[in-house]
Design a protein around this motif. Sequence first.
Motif, short mmCIF file in Angstrom:
data_model
loop_
_atom_site.label_atom_id
_atom_site.label_comp_id
_atom_site.label_asym_id
_atom_site.label_seq_id
_atom_site.Cartn_x
_atom_site.Cartn_y
_atom_site.Cartn_z
N GLU A 117 0.79 -1.06 0.05
CA GLU A 117 0.07 -0.13 0.12
C GLU A 117 0.96 1.51 0.08
OE1 GLU A 117 0.31 -1.77 3.30
OE2 GLU A 117 -0.98 -3.42 2.42
N TYR A 118 0.46 2.31 -0.54
CA TYR A 118 1.09 3.45 -0.56
C TYR A 118 0.36 4.71 -1.03
CZ TYR A 118 4.56 6.98 -2.35
OH TYR A 118 5.22 8.19 -2.63
N HIS A 119 0.42 5.68 -0.12
CA HIS A 119 -0.19 7.08 -0.40
C HIS A 119 0.75 8.12 -0.35
CE1 HIS A 119 0.28 6.91 3.98
NE2 HIS A 119 0.14 8.23 4.11
N ALA A 120 0.55 9.31 -0.98
CA ALA A 120 1.30 10.60 -0.95
C ALA A 120 0.45 11.62 -1.70
CB ALA A 120 2.44 10.11 -2.02
N HIS A 121 1.16 12.94 -1.61
CA HIS A 121 0.75 14.00 -2.40
C HIS A 121 1.36 13.88 -3.91
CE1 HIS A 121 -0.90 16.89 0.63
NE2 HIS A 121 -0.07 16.34 1.44
#
Length: 158
Positions: free
Chosen positions: A102-106
């Motif tokens: 899983e990955y999240h970012a601006h």
Amino acid sequence: MIIKTPTSHTFVTGSSEGYTPLNAFDGALLAAGIGNTNLVKMSSIVPPGTREVPITELVLPPGALVPVAYAAMESDIPGSMICAAVAAAWPTDPAKPGLIMEYHAHGHREDAESVVRRMAEEGMRKRGWEVKTLKSMAIDHRVEKIGAAFAAVVLWDL
């Protein structure tokens, strides 16, 4: 307590605006089709032999405890772009489990999806397993006031 080993997996994404970050997150869950369940965040292993089913075929009872590996990003910076992505890799040996990252970012969904795919490949390399199949899904969201982006792999016993 969740006692059955899941037999299916489903990729979902959703995004939303909300009054607060939690309202935006709740809206993203609703947009993903899993908003009326209790998510049980889990580490990222897919049991061997699961089959993929679309969210339209996944009947989750309201209030069910649902195992899910997910990425979520909330922001209250108007105009910013946020994203969330998941990837799952399965080894050539069908007796071995799959691996979810899983990955999240601006940023934009394409960038997040590229990162999370590399993460899944690296996880398989660390295990010494050759990748047979790799699937990913990502979403981005341009924040108006308060926004959320959500991507997940839902595990369920059908």
